[in-house]
Design a protein around this motif. Structure first.
Motif, short mmCIF file in Angstrom:
data_model
loop_
_atom_site.label_atom_id
_atom_site.label_comp_id
_atom_site.label_asym_id
_atom_site.label_seq_id
_atom_site.Cartn_x
_atom_site.Cartn_y
_atom_site.Cartn_z
N PRO A 1 0.81 -1.23 0.00
CA PRO A 1 0.00 0.00 0.00
C PRO A 1 0.84 1.29 0.00
N HIS A 2 2.07 1.22 0.53
CA HIS A 2 2.85 2.47 0.62
C HIS A 2 4.35 2.28 0.42
N SER A 3 4.71 1.67 -0.71
CA SER A 3 6.14 1.57 -1.01
C SER A 3 6.60 2.80 -1.78
N PRO A 4 7.78 3.35 -1.44
CA PRO A 4 8.30 4.47 -2.24
C PRO A 4 8.94 4.01 -3.55
N HIS A 5 8.96 2.69 -3.79
CA HIS A 5 9.72 2.17 -4.93
C HIS A 5 8.87 1.62 -6.08
N VAL A 6 7.61 1.30 -5.80
CA VAL A 6 6.81 0.64 -6.83
C VAL A 6 6.23 1.66 -7.82
N HIS B 1 1.91 11.99 13.44
CA HIS B 1 1.59 11.53 12.08
C HIS B 1 2.85 11.49 11.22
N HIS B 2 3.61 12.57 11.25
CA HIS B 2 4.77 12.61 10.36
C HIS B 2 5.88 11.66 10.83
N ALA B 3 5.93 11.39 12.13
CA ALA B 3 6.89 10.38 12.62
C ALA B 3 6.50 9.01 12.07
N THR B 4 5.20 8.70 12.14
CA THR B 4 4.71 7.42 11.61
C THR B 4 4.92 7.34 10.10
N TYR B 5 4.53 8.43 9.39
CA TYR B 5 4.67 8.43 7.93
C TYR B 5 6.13 8.24 7.52
N SER B 6 7.04 8.78 8.35
CA SER B 6 8.46 8.69 8.00
C SER B 6 8.96 7.25 8.01
N ILE B 7 8.33 6.42 8.83
CA ILE B 7 8.70 5.00 8.82
C ILE B 7 8.41 4.43 7.42
N ASN B 8 7.24 4.77 6.88
CA ASN B 8 6.85 4.24 5.58
C ASN B 8 7.68 4.83 4.43
N SER B 9 8.08 6.09 4.56
CA SER B 9 8.81 6.72 3.46
C SER B 9 10.33 6.60 3.69
N LEU B 10 10.84 7.31 4.72
CA LEU B 10 12.29 7.37 4.92
C LEU B 10 12.91 6.01 5.22
N CYS B 11 12.22 5.18 6.03
CA CYS B 11 12.80 3.88 6.43
C CYS B 11 12.75 2.83 5.32
N HIS B 12 12.22 3.21 4.16
CA HIS B 12 12.36 2.32 3.00
C HIS B 12 13.24 3.00 1.97
N PHE B 13 14.00 4.00 2.40
CA PHE B 13 14.80 4.76 1.43
C PHE B 13 16.19 5.11 1.95
N PHE B 14 16.27 5.60 3.20
CA PHE B 14 17.55 6.04 3.74
C PHE B 14 17.93 5.20 4.96
N GLY B 15 19.21 4.97 5.14
CA GLY B 15 19.65 4.27 6.34
C GLY B 15 20.38 2.98 6.01
N ARG B 16 20.70 2.24 7.06
CA ARG B 16 21.54 1.04 6.88
C ARG B 16 20.71 -0.23 6.83
N ARG B 17 21.19 -1.18 6.06
CA ARG B 17 20.53 -2.46 5.96
C ARG B 17 21.41 -3.50 6.63
#
Ligand SMILES: [Zn+2]
Ligand SMILES: [Zn+2]
Length: 311
Positions: free
Chosen positions: A123-128, A219-235
């Motif tokens: 429902p909310h991938s930044p990549h698809v 809200h924006h903290a939660t939204y950031s999980i869906n956006s930023l945490c699928h884009f920036f950071g370490r795997r």
């Protein structure tokens, strides 16, 4: 070989008549507005923003935030621990007051996100399906952050993704009466502000800070999980999706930003899997377990973690 050209030798540089005076004036023009901004902030603090507002904001942010992270996410979506009816009801109510939708819809969408992570159906991938280049990336991030909330083409079907919660009469009732908990979540900061500050005006600014501002930030903290945490950071772990751990965001999200850890081990009660990974939601579950209010807490052994490490 060319000689070194000093500024005074060049014919396209305007000389300064008095460099010290010029620097003094530039510095004044730069610094004075910043000082004025400080005065404005101090005036705002004295006039309209007081300690009672910040206390109400903090209380409401913590309780509704934990309602989402410990309740909606770790308990209801991923069943990372078990608890009694009363604690389930309290967590469902607190999470509802965060105004991120009724608990059963939230859970269905989030389970679908895990089922299709970063593939068609998420429902909310930044990549698809977002195109390439910087424009594609920004479009994807905007969709994952907030855009997906306005479209309903990939939402999780409740009967398919949350049949266990539909069959739970208490959770179902709380989900069906979502609006009641939203209103209660706004009445609470008004009452708290009134009690702490002592006047109706304090109640109203409490409603502003503990209601509206709290909702905006959470809200924006939660939204950031869906956006930023699928884009920036370490795997750290191999997960087959784009989930990432974003250190700084863990402070605003009660530990939910260890999102690569979470996709690697979705049922784990701890998202911060190392001692230094800030995860207060896990501390709450730990406290519930210690007091006998939670049991069957899912813990991931170091061996299982080691087996999934990214190369
Ligand atoms: Zn995710
Ligand atoms: Zn999850």
């Amino acid at each position: 070989m060319s000689a070194t050209i000093t500024p005074t030798d060049r014919d396209d540089v305007q000389p300064v008549a008095n460099e010290t005076l010029d620097r003094f004036l530039t510095g004044t023009v730069t610094v004075i507005p910043v000082l004025c901004l400080g005065v404005v902030g101090w005036q705002l603090w004295a006039e309209v923003l007081g300690w009672s507002d910040l206390i109400v904001f903090a209380i409401m942010y913590v309780v509704t935030g934990l309602g989402v992270t410990v309740g909606f996410h770790r308990l209801f979506t991923h069943r990372s621990f078990k608890t009694g009816k009363t604690v389930r009801a309290i967590l469902a109510i607190l999470g509802s007051a965060a105004i991120e939708g009724p608990v059963i819809s939230w859970v269905a969408d989030h389970r679908k996100h895990h089922a299709f992570s970063d593939k068609e159906g998420d429902p909310h991938s930044p990549h698809v399906d977002r195109g390439s280049g910087v424009t594609g990336a920004l479009k994807g991030l905007l969709h994952a952050h907030v855009g997906w909330l306005f479209i309903h083409t990939q939402r999780g079907l409740k009967t398919r993704y949350a049949p266990d919660l539909l069959a739970d009469p208490v959770v179902r009732k709380i989900s069906d009466t979502f609006v009641v908990w939203v209103i209660a979540g706004l009445a609470a900061p008004f009452v708290l502000g009134w009690l702490i500050g002592g006047t109706v005006a304090d109640g109203l600014t409490g409603l502003l800070w503990g209601g509206a501002v709290r909702m905006l930030v959470l809200h924006h903290a939660t939204y950031s999980i869906n956006s930023l945490c699928h884009f920036f950071g370490r795997r750290r772990f191999k997960t087959g999706d784009e989930s990432r751990n974003l250190f700084w965001l863990s402070f605003f999200t009660f530990g939910e930003a260890w999102h690569n850890n979470h996709h690697a081990f979705p049922t784990s009660a701890r998202h911060g899997m190392r001692a230094w990974q800030f995860d207060p939601s896990a501390w709450v579950i730990w406290a519930l377990e210690k007091t006998g209010l939670a049991w069957d807490v899912v813990k991931i052994s170091p061996e299982r973690q080691a087996a999934k490490l990214a190369a």
